[in-house]
Write an enzyme that holds these catalytic residues in place. Structure first.
Site, PDB file in Angstrom:
ATOM      1  CG  HIS A  91      -2.003   1.033   1.125  1.00  0.00           C
ATOM      2  ND1 HIS A  91      -1.768   2.365   1.369  1.00  0.00           N
ATOM      3  CD2 HIS A  91      -3.307   0.944   0.770  1.00  0.00           C
ATOM      4  CE1 HIS A  91      -2.891   3.043   1.165  1.00  0.00           C
ATOM      5  NE2 HIS A  91      -3.843   2.195   0.802  1.00  0.00           N
ATOM      6  CD  GLU A 159      -5.590   1.522  -2.837  1.00  0.00           C
ATOM      7  OE1 GLU A 159      -6.774   1.601  -2.477  1.00  0.00           O
ATOM      8  OE2 GLU A 159      -4.635   1.494  -2.032  1.00  0.00           O
TER       9      GLU A 159
HETATM   10  P1  13P Z   1      -9.731   6.294   0.364  1.00  0.00           P
HETATM   11  O1  13P Z   1     -10.895   5.461  -0.095  1.00  0.00           O
HETATM   12  O2  13P Z   1      -9.933   6.903   1.713  1.00  0.00           O
HETATM   13  O3  13P Z   1      -9.322   7.280  -0.684  1.00  0.00           O
HETATM   14  O4  13P Z   1      -8.505   5.286   0.545  1.00  0.00           O
HETATM   15  C1  13P Z   1      -8.224   4.387  -0.459  1.00  0.00           C
HETATM   16  C2  13P Z   1      -7.203   3.436   0.034  1.00  0.00           C
HETATM   17  O5  13P Z   1      -6.082   3.814   0.307  1.00  0.00           O
HETATM   18  C3  13P Z   1      -7.614   2.037   0.224  1.00  0.00           C
HETATM   19  O6  13P Z   1      -6.516   1.222   0.440  1.00  0.00           O
END
Ligand code: 13P
Length: 241
Positions: A91, A159
């Site tokens: 992450h 992400e």
């Molecule tokens: P948000 O949905 O708060 O933008 O976070 C996304 C995330 O980092 C999930 O791992």
């Protein structure tokens, strides 16, 4: 559709109990997706706690060792004792705290060996996105370098860092083009499996339907939008309509 909630460093044990009780009221909804929750690390519970609801509990992070002298870390021994067989690796918030590619790879290899289901995260910072899709793809390739795309229990979450905790997600065009390119890349390396690819970054109930319908989106990894269990359920509902 895989719908995963990354609760990050939020919610206490008491809240998690409320979370579970709320989800319990909508079992058929929960049953219609592959639902996963990554609770606050200090709230990890024995997986039997979730036995009566179709929800998988995963760990947001873990050290690539069974146990040992690693102050502040948790290893595979404790995860296995809790019945946890799912883990999030790479992450961007972990990478920011020092998990470089080599360390992410060490974690991947270790938990792959144990047969864990691995949610492996990739995502570019804003200055790379501003250079265009080809620069984004070059960057994302460095983040999957060394990762065994033939691993059958691999899920990848795209992400974009600039869309996490933002006012809005990446645009439909950006998600669509990036997912399409990633899918092609994965297919070239492993033509035998369509590796599930999730989108994460400011997914909320009001944009979940549109995002879930994008070609190449197999699910979503949700942060703040899933802190409230009603919202989590609402997001699931949106993806089914
Ligand atoms: P948000 O949905 O708060 O933008 O976070 C996304 C995330 O980092 C999930 O791992």
């Amino acid at each position: 559709m895989i719908i995963a909630a990354n609760l990050k460093m939020n919610l206490k044990r008491k809240d998690l109990q409320h979370y579970k009780e709320t989800l319990q009221t909508q079992l058929s909804l929960l049953n219609s997706v592959d639902a996963v929750i990554f609770p606050n690390m200090a709230c990890l519970l024995d997986s039997s706690y979730f036995q009566d609801i179709p929800l998988t509990q995963g760990a947001q992070n873990a050290y690539p060792a069974k146990n040992g002298a690693y102050t502040g870390e948790i290893g595979s021994e404790i995860l296995e004792e809790l019945g946890i067989r799912t883990i999030l690796i790479g992450h961007s918030e972990r990478r920011e705290l020092g998990d470089n590619q080599e360390f992410c790879l060490a974690k991947f290899t270790y938990y792959q060996e144990l047969g864990f289901r691995i949610f492996y995260c990739i995502g570019e910072p804003l200055h790379i996105r501003k250079k265009g899709l080809s620069a984004v793809m070059d960057f994302l390739q460095t983040q999957i370098s060394g990762i065994d795309l033939h691993y059958p229990s691999l899920v990848i979450a795209y992400e974009p860092i600039w869309a996490i905790g933002a006012t809005q997600p990446a645009s439909i065009e950006e998600i669509s083009a990036t997912h399409l390119n990633l899918k092609n890349l994965f297919r070239n390396i492993n033509p035998t499996r369509d590796i599930p690819l999730l989108y994460g970054g400011s997914v909320k109930a009001d944009n979940a339907r549109e995002i879930s319908q994008i070609n190449g989106v197999d699910g979503m990894l949700i942060g703040s939008g899933a802190l409230n269990p009603q919202n989590f359920l609402h997001i699931i509902k949106e993806t089914l309509e």
